[in-house]
Scaffold this motif. Structure first.
Motif, short mmCIF file in Angstrom:
data_model
loop_
_atom_site.label_atom_id
_atom_site.label_comp_id
_atom_site.label_asym_id
_atom_site.label_seq_id
_atom_site.Cartn_x
_atom_site.Cartn_y
_atom_site.Cartn_z
N LEU A 74 -17.88 8.43 -11.36
CA LEU A 74 -17.53 8.12 -10.10
C LEU A 74 -17.10 6.15 -10.76
N LYS A 75 -15.63 6.32 -10.87
CA LYS A 75 -14.55 5.26 -11.30
C LYS A 75 -15.18 3.90 -10.68
N SER A 76 -15.75 3.05 -10.97
CA SER A 76 -15.52 2.01 -10.30
C SER A 76 -15.48 0.68 -11.10
N LYS A 77 -15.02 -0.65 -9.77
CA LYS A 77 -14.86 -2.15 -10.67
C LYS A 77 -15.94 -2.47 -10.56
N TRP A 78 -16.57 -4.25 -11.75
CA TRP A 78 -17.09 -4.60 -11.97
C TRP A 78 -16.96 -6.09 -11.11
N VAL A 79 -17.13 -6.38 -9.86
CA VAL A 79 -17.10 -7.81 -9.24
C VAL A 79 -18.00 -9.07 -9.34
N ASP A 80 -18.47 -10.27 -10.65
CA ASP A 80 -18.81 -10.90 -10.69
C ASP A 80 -19.40 -11.67 -9.11
N ALA A 81 -19.87 -12.07 -8.54
CA ALA A 81 -20.46 -12.73 -6.51
C ALA A 81 -20.69 -14.54 -7.21
N ARG A 82 -20.37 -14.59 -8.43
CA ARG A 82 -20.37 -15.67 -8.51
C ARG A 82 -18.90 -16.59 -8.24
N SER A 83 -17.81 -15.96 -8.77
CA SER A 83 -16.73 -16.19 -8.64
C SER A 83 -16.04 -15.92 -7.09
N CYS A 84 -17.02 -15.20 -6.28
CA CYS A 84 -16.57 -15.03 -5.06
C CYS A 84 -17.36 -15.67 -3.75
N ILE A 85 -18.61 -15.94 -4.05
CA ILE A 85 -19.11 -16.18 -3.22
C ILE A 85 -19.29 -17.97 -3.79
N ILE A 86 -19.38 -18.82 -2.64
CA ILE A 86 -18.73 -20.15 -3.40
C ILE A 86 -19.42 -20.80 -2.25
N THR A 87 -21.59 -21.69 -2.52
CA THR A 87 -21.60 -22.09 -1.84
C THR A 87 -22.18 -23.73 -2.36
N ASP A 88 -22.32 -24.42 -1.28
CA ASP A 88 -23.66 -25.68 -1.90
C ASP A 88 -24.31 -26.13 -2.99
N GLU A 89 -25.07 -27.36 -3.19
CA GLU A 89 -25.28 -27.30 -4.53
C GLU A 89 -26.66 -27.10 -3.59
#
Ligand code: ASP
Ligand code: MG
Length: 431
Positions: free
Chosen positions: A137-152
Motif C-alpha cells: 500500500l504505497k503511501s507518502k509520509w507527511v510531517d504535520a509539523r510542517s503543515c499545521i502552524i499554530t501560536d505558542e
C-alpha cells in the motif's frame, strides 16, 4: 478524497494495525489522508516521562526504555524478520528524544511537554507508514509539523488556518495514500506544539477543511457516538444521525467521543463526519452532518470527573458585576483555567473549572487577595442533554450530592460533590 483518523486504541498492537491496513485496502477511494494518534496509551506514558524529567528524574531512563520496547515489539511483530531497517529509523527518533533530554535548557513545563509528547505520533506514523509500504500500500509520509502552524500556546495551541491550509495544499497534491500525525503542529519558532489531549480528531478536521475532503471518518473502539459513556453507564444508545450543532454541544459538555474543536472546520465546508467502529467497519456508526435529525427523544448523559467548584463573593458584600467579573475572568485566563459552567447571583459568582494545567493554587492565592472564595475539589459535572421526565426522576436519587444546578430548556447540569462516585451511575437508565 477521504480523511481517516485512527485513535490510539485502534493502533495499539500488530493486530489492530493490520486491521487498519485492511480498511485502507478495501477502500477504493483515489486519495486517502490517514491521520494517526500515538499507539495505545503512549501519550500517557510520554506524559509520565515528562513528569519524571521535570520533577524528579526518577526512573526517567526506565520509562523511556519501556516506551521504546513497546514500539519495537509492535514493529518486530509487523515486520518479523525484516525489521532491521525500520528499527534503525525508530532508533533515530529515540536518539532525538535522548538529545532533547540531555540538551534542553528550557524550564517551561508546557513547552517541554509538547517537545516530548509529540514523539508518540511521530513514532506511530513512521511505523504505520513503513508497514503500509511493505505490504504494497504505497503511501507518502507527511510531517504535520510542517503543515499545521499554530501560536505558542503550548499544550493547547491555536491553529493559524490560513497558513495551515496553504501548507497542507502544497504538501498533499495528487492521488494516493498519505499518512500524517494527529495532535501536533509547530509554531513560528519551529518548535513543536500540541492541540490538546485527544487533539487528533481536530487535526483530521483541519486536513479535511484544507483539502475540501468529501468526508472524514473517525475510527473508534465504540459503535459510534453514544448517548452515554459505556464505561460508566450500563445501557447506552447509538446516536445514528446528528447535526453538527448537536455534536458540538455534546462535545462541549464533555462527551468524550470527539474533540470539541473538530466540528467547526467541517461544518464550515459542509464535510460529513462519520464515527465508526474499527472492529466492525461495515456497520453504519454515527453520521454527523448539517441535517438536523432530532435526538430530542434520546437524553444524552455526560460526566466530567475531578473538577473544581469555586464560589466567589466580594469581601464587603458588594455586587459581583461587570468590573469584578472581568477581573475574575482575567485571572482565570492567566492561570489557563478551563471554565465549564458559570452561575451568578448578585453577590456571588460560581464557576466550575478544569484544573488541567495545574494553576489552581496560584489562582486561589490571587483571587483571595480581592475576594472571599470557597473551594470544592473533586466535584463532578453531570450534564443531561435533552432531559425528560425519566431523567428527572433518576436525578432525584442524586439529591444529596448536588452542590449546584442549572437548567435550560434542553440541558440540565448538576455539580455533584465528591461523594458522588462512578457506582452511582450504574443502573441509571433503569426505570
Ligand atoms: N495521542 C493524543 C492523546 O492521546 C492525541 C489523540 O489521540 O487524539 O491525547
Ligand atoms: Mg489517543
Amino acid at each position: 478524497m477521504k480523511v481517516y483518523k485512527f485513535g490510539g486504541a485502534s493502533i495499539k498492537d500488530c493486530k489492530s494495525i493490520k486491521r487498519l491496513a485492511n480498511i485502507i485496502r478495501n477502500d477504493n477511494c483515489d486519495k486517502i489522508i490517514l491521520i494517526v494518534s500515538a499507539m495505545g496509551k503512549t501519550t500517557n506514558s510520554m506524559e509520565d516521562l515528562v513528569l519524571s524529567y521535570t520533577k524528579s528524574f526518577k526512573n526517567l531512563r526506565t520509562k523511556l526504555e519501556l516506551i521504546k520496547t513497546f514500539h519495537t515489539d509492535i514493529l518486530k511483530g509487523l515486520f518479523q524478520k525484516n525489521h532491521q531497517s525500520v528499527l534503525k529509523i525508530v532508533d533515530l527518533v529515540f536518539n532525538e528524544i535522548d538529545k532533547f533530554l540531555r540538551l534542553n535548557k528550557e524550564n517551561d513545563y508546557n513547552f517541554i511537554y509538547d517537545q516530548l509528547v509529540s514523539y508518540g505520533e511521530i513514532l506511530s506514523s513512521i511505523i504505520i507508514y513503513e508497514f503500509l509500504n511493505s505490504i504494497g500500500l504505497k503511501s507518502k509520509w507527511v510531517d504535520a509539523r510542517s503543515c499545521i502552524i499554530t501560536d505558542e500556546y503550548y499544550r493547547d495551541a491555536n491553529v493559524d488556518f490560513e497558513k495551515t491550509s496553504k501548507l497542507i495544499k502544497r504538501k498533499i497534491k495528487g492521488e494516493g495514500i498519505y499518512i500524517s500525525q494527529g495532535f501536533i503542529g509547530s509554531n513560528k519558532k519551529s518548535f513543536t506544539t500540541t492541540l490538546g489531549r485527544e487533539g487528533s480528531d481536530y487535526s483530521a478536521a483541519i486536513f479535511a477543511h484544507a483539502l475540501n475532503a468529501e468526508m472524514v471518518t473517525i475510527w473508534k473502539d465504540v459503535r459510534g457516538v453514544l448517548n452515554a459513556d459505556p464505561r460508566y453507564f450500563n445501557k447506552t444508545k447509538l446516536l445514528k444521525k446528528i447535526s453538527y450543532e448537536e455534536a458540538i454541544e455534546l462535545a462541549f459538555y464533555g462527551a468524550s467521543v470527539i474533540h470539541p474543536k473538530t466540528l467547526q472546520p467541517l461544518k464550515k465546508k459542509n464535510i460529513p463526519l462519520f464515527v465508526k467502529s474499527f472492529l466492525s467497519p461495515s456497520k453504519e456508526g454515527t453520521l454527523i452532518s448539517k441535517q438536523d435529525f432530532t435526538v430530542r427523544n434520546i437524553p444524552s448523559h455526560i460526566v466530567k470527573w475531578n473538577r473544581v467548584l469555586l464560589k466567589i463573593s466580594s469581601k464587603d458584600f458588594s455586587f459581583i458585576v461587570e468590573k469584578k467579573i472581568s477581573l475574575i475572568f482575567s485571572m482565570l485566563s492567566k492561570y489557563k483555567m478551563k471554565v465549564e459552567l458559570i452561575q451568578n447571583s448578585a453577590i456571588s459568582f460560581s464557576v466550575v473549572l478544569n484544573n488541567k494545567y495545574g494553576g489552581l493554587d496560584e489562582l486561589l492565592d490571587e483571587l483571595k487577595e480581592t475576594f472571599k472564595v470557597s473551594v470544592d475539589k473533586e466535584v463532578s459535572l453531570f450534564t443531561v442533554r435533552h432531559f425528560n421526565q425519566i431523567s428527572l426522576k433518576h436525578i432525584k436519587k442524586l439529591n444529596q450530592s448536588i452542590l449546584l444546578e442549572q437548567r435550560t430548556h434542553k440541558t440540565l447540569q448538576l455539580v455533584l460533590s465528591k461523594k458522588f462516585k462512578e457506582e452511582n451511575l450504574f443502573g441509571f437508565f433503569e426505570r
